[in-house]
Design a protein around this motif. Structure first.
Motif, PDB file in Angstrom:
ATOM      1  N   UNK A 230       0.809  -1.153  -0.010  1.00  0.00           N
ATOM      2  CA  UNK A 230       0.022   0.009   0.003  1.00  0.00           C
ATOM      3  C   UNK A 230       0.774   1.441   0.029  1.00  0.00           C
ATOM      4  N   UNK A 231       1.914   1.257   0.822  1.00  0.00           N
ATOM      5  CA  UNK A 231       2.763   2.433   0.769  1.00  0.00           C
ATOM      6  C   UNK A 231       3.374   2.862  -0.474  1.00  0.00           C
TER       7      UNK A 231
ATOM      8  N   UNK B  24       2.479   9.447   7.532  1.00  0.00           N
ATOM      9  CA  UNK B  24       1.784   9.301   6.471  1.00  0.00           C
ATOM     10  C   UNK B  24       2.276   7.812   5.860  1.00  0.00           C
ATOM     11  N   UNK B  25       1.370   6.682   5.367  1.00  0.00           N
ATOM     12  CA  UNK B  25       1.379   5.328   5.058  1.00  0.00           C
ATOM     13  C   UNK B  25       2.390   5.495   3.984  1.00  0.00           C
ATOM     14  N   UNK B  26       2.427   6.440   2.973  1.00  0.00           N
ATOM     15  CA  UNK B  26       3.390   6.530   1.732  1.00  0.00           C
ATOM     16  C   UNK B  26       4.628   6.750   2.068  1.00  0.00           C
ATOM     17  N   UNK B  27       5.012   7.066   3.238  1.00  0.00           N
ATOM     18  CA  UNK B  27       6.440   7.468   3.657  1.00  0.00           C
ATOM     19  C   UNK B  27       6.994   6.186   4.428  1.00  0.00           C
ATOM     20  N   UNK B  28       6.374   4.988   4.679  1.00  0.00           N
ATOM     21  CA  UNK B  28       6.879   3.930   5.202  1.00  0.00           C
ATOM     22  C   UNK B  28       7.558   2.977   4.063  1.00  0.00           C
ATOM     23  N   UNK B  29       8.799   2.800   4.498  1.00  0.00           N
ATOM     24  CA  UNK B  29       9.689   1.890   3.325  1.00  0.00           C
ATOM     25  C   UNK B  29      10.242   0.943   4.100  1.00  0.00           C
ATOM     26  N   UNK B  30      10.779  -0.162   3.614  1.00  0.00           N
ATOM     27  CA  UNK B  30      11.343  -1.297   4.252  1.00  0.00           C
ATOM     28  C   UNK B  30      12.746  -0.791   4.709  1.00  0.00           C
TER      29      UNK B  30
END
Length: 344
Positions: free
Chosen positions: A220-221, A252-258
């Motif tokens: 989703x991210x 923000x979810x879109x800033x979540x990275x591995x």
């Protein structure tokens, strides 16, 4: 003559039956009819009337007290293109209730108490372009529940209690332009959940329980980062990818990275390949190939030496050669192994 008379009589009976079915001066109790728009609107009802005009195209049963539906409630209304059951007390839908509505274009089930949906409940609605299920109590969706709605352009699922989505639940909705998923209890979405939605222009994802401490959020991210221009705010009016936030935080979810969040939690591509069945098969195949490509001369030499060693040891033991000689010969590693193992 008698045959002609019979045919004429049958014709008039059919004609009169058709006229009677289109008699819009007689409307069901509690309903108002508009013959020009071929629409029926009913109020104050606890049950769906069974004498609604069969050629009606629009049926508005919004704001009534319907708590249940008969499985055959709409079976005589196969001309309907619009049906609203919004703002009632429906807790469930009977199997097959919409099966005869093959021309239906819009279906409104907003503001009821639906906790679940029967499997295949929408399968006959192949012409449907608009479906509203928002403001119910849905906790889950049946697998493939939307698979036949290939013409659907707008789907509203907001304000429910959805905790998860089935794999591939949106895969057949290739014409979908608007999707409302906000205000549920979703923690993540399945991998590739939105990949088939090539016509999507607006999606609302805010106000869910997005679990950013789980590896499942990574799809989703990344999807939001790549499609931020169609991620809208809760009203659906403005673009707001940063409005999709992690549970309990404003991140923000879109800033979540591995890399910056799951330093040891999520497998890398290399790790996944190493543990996958395909990689195991590949490794085994390479080992076999390596064995197969070993020079034949070397294999021949090893086999010849092994056989000679075995024969030599047998001679030694048959002739009762002294242990001193054996110990001397044992300085040769291969002879040591073969002779010790085969010594009687």
């Amino acid at each position: 003559m008698e045959r002609w008379f019979s045919r004429i009589t049958m014709f008039w009976m059919l004609f009169l039956g058709e006229v009677q079915s289109q008699d819009w001066t007689k409307c069901s109790t509690g309903c108002t009819c508009d013959g020009n728009k071929m629409s029926v609107t009913c109020n104050g009802l606890k049950n769906v009337p069974n004498d609604i005009q069969k050629d009606a195209k629009k049926l508005n049963l919004q704001y009534n007290s319907l708590s249940s539906l008969s499985p055959t409630a709409f079976h005589n209304l196969n001309k309907l293109t619009f049906l609203s059951l919004g703002t009632n007390q429906l807790q469930s839908l009977p199997v097959g209730v919409f099966d005869h509505l093959v021309l239906l274009d819009k279906l409104v089930l907003t503001s009821n108490k639906l906790k679940s949906l029967p499997p295949r409940v929408f399968d006959s609605l192949t012409k449907l372009t608009y479906l509203s299920l928002n403001d119910n109590k849905l906790q889950s969706l049946p697998h493939g529940v939307f698979d036949k709605l290939t013409e659907l352009k707008e789907l509203s699922l907001q304000y429910n209690q959805l905790e998860r989505l089935p794999n591939g639940v949106f895969d057949k909705l290739t014409q979908l332009g608007t999707l409302y998923l906000n205000d549920n209890q979703l923690r993540s979405v399945p991998d590739k959940a939105f990949d088939k939605l090539s016509k999507l222009q607006s999606i609302i994802l805010a106000d869910n329980d997005w679990d950013c401490a789980s590896c499942d959020i990574l799809y989703l991210s990344q999807w939001i980062r790549e499609n931020g221009d169609i991620v809208k705010d809760s009203s659906g009016s403005y673009t707001d990818p940063d409005g999709v936030t992690c549970q309990g935080t404003m991140e923000s979810v879109n800033k979540i990275t591995k890399e910056n969040t799951f330093q040891a939690g999520c497998p890398t591509t290399t790790q996944q390949m190493a543990t996958s069945p395909a990689s195991t098969t590949t490794t085994e195949t390479m080992t076999v190939r390596e064995k197969q490509t070993k020079p034949r001369m070397k294999i021949f030499q090893e086999e010849l030496f092994s056989k000679a060693s075995i024969f030599f040891c047998q001679v030694i033991f048959t002739q009762h050669v002294s242990l001193v000689v054996i110990h001397i010969l044992a300085e040769i590693p291969l002879l040591h192994i073969v002779c010790v193992v085969r010594k009687p």
